[in-house]
Design a protein around this motif. Structure first.
Motif, PDB file in Angstrom:
ATOM      1  N   LEU A 145       4.761   2.769  -9.674  1.00 44.88           N
ATOM      2  CA  LEU A 145       3.597   2.883  -8.699  1.00 44.88           C
ATOM      3  C   LEU A 145       4.521   2.226  -7.488  1.00 44.88           C
ATOM      4  CD1 LEU A 145       0.596   3.269  -7.571  1.00 44.88           C
ATOM      5  CD2 LEU A 145       0.308  -0.274  -8.817  1.00 44.88           C
ATOM      6  N   ALA A 146       5.346   1.214  -6.774  1.00 42.27           N
ATOM      7  CA  ALA A 146       6.359   1.216  -6.522  1.00 42.27           C
ATOM      8  C   ALA A 146       6.350   2.781  -5.605  1.00 42.27           C
ATOM      9  CB  ALA A 146       7.460   0.225  -6.335  1.00 42.27           C
ATOM     10  N   GLN A 147       7.323   2.893  -6.709  1.00 38.82           N
ATOM     11  CA  GLN A 147       8.455   4.701  -5.790  1.00 38.82           C
ATOM     12  C   GLN A 147       7.159   5.633  -5.107  1.00 38.82           C
ATOM     13  OE1 GLN A 147      11.272   5.847  -6.102  1.00 38.82           O
ATOM     14  NE2 GLN A 147      10.441   6.843  -4.813  1.00 38.82           N
ATOM     15  N   VAL A 194       6.080   3.721  -2.213  1.00 40.86           N
ATOM     16  CA  VAL A 194       7.205   3.804  -1.222  1.00 40.86           C
ATOM     17  C   VAL A 194       6.906   5.288  -0.563  1.00 40.86           C
ATOM     18  CG1 VAL A 194      10.098   4.084  -0.962  1.00 40.86           C
ATOM     19  CG2 VAL A 194       8.323   2.158  -1.526  1.00 40.86           C
ATOM     20  N   THR A 195       6.970   6.011  -1.597  1.00 41.97           N
ATOM     21  CA  THR A 195       7.250   7.853  -0.922  1.00 41.97           C
ATOM     22  C   THR A 195       6.321   7.984  -0.042  1.00 41.97           C
ATOM     23  OG1 THR A 195       8.300   8.547  -3.288  1.00 41.97           O
ATOM     24  CG2 THR A 195       7.821   9.904  -2.200  1.00 41.97           C
ATOM     25  N   THR A 196       5.435   7.744  -0.654  1.00 46.18           N
ATOM     26  CA  THR A 196       3.822   8.481   0.191  1.00 46.18           C
ATOM     27  C   THR A 196       3.763   7.342   1.390  1.00 46.18           C
ATOM     28  OG1 THR A 196       2.370   8.802  -2.015  1.00 46.18           O
ATOM     29  CG2 THR A 196       1.011   7.965  -0.100  1.00 46.18           C
ATOM     30  N   LEU A 197       4.173   6.413   2.350  1.00 48.58           N
ATOM     31  CA  LEU A 197       4.442   5.838   3.312  1.00 48.58           C
ATOM     32  C   LEU A 197       5.881   5.953   3.764  1.00 48.58           C
ATOM     33  CD1 LEU A 197       2.156   2.988   2.389  1.00 48.58           C
ATOM     34  CD2 LEU A 197       1.380   4.581   3.388  1.00 48.58           C
ATOM     35  N   ASN A 198       5.870   6.843   2.941  1.00 47.13           N
ATOM     36  CA  ASN A 198       8.305   6.857   3.448  1.00 47.13           C
ATOM     37  C   ASN A 198       8.514   5.285   3.902  1.00 47.13           C
ATOM     38  OD1 ASN A 198       8.227   9.526   3.365  1.00 47.13           O
ATOM     39  ND2 ASN A 198       6.612  10.033   5.551  1.00 47.13           N
ATOM     40  N   PRO A 217      12.130   0.847  -3.848  1.00 44.33           N
ATOM     41  CA  PRO A 217      10.911   0.500  -4.642  1.00 44.33           C
ATOM     42  C   PRO A 217      10.962  -0.402  -5.757  1.00 44.33           C
ATOM     43  CG  PRO A 217      11.777   2.745  -4.624  1.00 44.33           C
ATOM     44  CD  PRO A 217      12.803   2.326  -4.080  1.00 44.33           C
ATOM     45  N   ALA A 218      12.134  -0.981  -6.226  1.00 46.67           N
ATOM     46  CA  ALA A 218      12.410  -2.312  -7.019  1.00 46.67           C
ATOM     47  C   ALA A 218      12.188  -3.659  -6.439  1.00 46.67           C
ATOM     48  CB  ALA A 218      13.985  -1.727  -7.731  1.00 46.67           C
ATOM     49  N   ALA A 219      12.215  -3.380  -4.429  1.00 50.72           N
ATOM     50  CA  ALA A 219      12.393  -4.578  -3.798  1.00 50.72           C
ATOM     51  C   ALA A 219      11.136  -4.833  -3.700  1.00 50.72           C
ATOM     52  CB  ALA A 219      13.336  -4.083  -2.662  1.00 50.72           C
ATOM     53  N   ILE A 260      -3.295   7.860  -5.751  1.00 50.87           N
ATOM     54  CA  ILE A 260      -3.039   7.614  -7.013  1.00 50.87           C
ATOM     55  C   ILE A 260      -4.199   8.252  -7.497  1.00 50.87           C
ATOM     56  CG2 ILE A 260      -4.680   5.719  -7.645  1.00 50.87           C
ATOM     57  CD1 ILE A 260      -2.972   3.505  -5.829  1.00 50.87           C
ATOM     58  N   SER A 261      -5.036   9.050  -5.934  1.00 47.98           N
ATOM     59  CA  SER A 261      -5.836   9.863  -7.305  1.00 47.98           C
ATOM     60  C   SER A 261      -5.304  11.259  -7.431  1.00 47.98           C
ATOM     61  CB  SER A 261      -7.109  10.053  -6.154  1.00 47.98           C
ATOM     62  OG  SER A 261      -8.150  10.907  -6.422  1.00 47.98           O
TER      63      SER A 261
END
Length: 99
Positions: free
Chosen positions: A22-24, A27-31, A36-38, A64-65
């Motif tokens: 989910l973090a990935q 991070v990807t969606t919002l650039n 992600p691990a942070a 997410i959808s």
């Protein structure tokens, strides 16, 4: 609590595998310029944590959808709790997820 329960219970500052995915996505969606691990699983998504705003949340909800088949509505009275942290968002997704 037995040994199996202890292994399954996430520690406050350690991401689970689902939280990392989910973090990935976030991070990807919002650039975002963060690994992600942070992303702290219990850190706030708004304000002092990731510092997201309402537009960011809309973008995340759309991602997410698409990724999980979970619809997040802007008028949901539980949004403050759902988007409180990576962990609370992940828990909501896992409960509502189309498998």
């Amino acid at each position: 609590m037995n040994a199996t329960e202890t292994q399954k219970a996430p520690q406050d500052n350690v991401q689970t595998a689902d939280e990392l995915k989910l973090a990935q996505l976030i991070v990807t969606t919002l650039n975002l310029e963060i690994e992600p691990a942070a992303v702290g699983p219990t850190a706030p998504l708004f304000g002092e944590g990731l510092g997201l705003d309402s537009i960011d949340i809309l973008e995340i909800a759309l991602a997410i959808s698409k990724a999980y088949g979970v619809k997040l509505r802007s008028d949901d009275e539980n949004n403050q709790h759902i988007f409180n942290s990576l962990r609370s968002l992940n828990q909501h997704i896992q409960q509502k997820r189309v498998k």
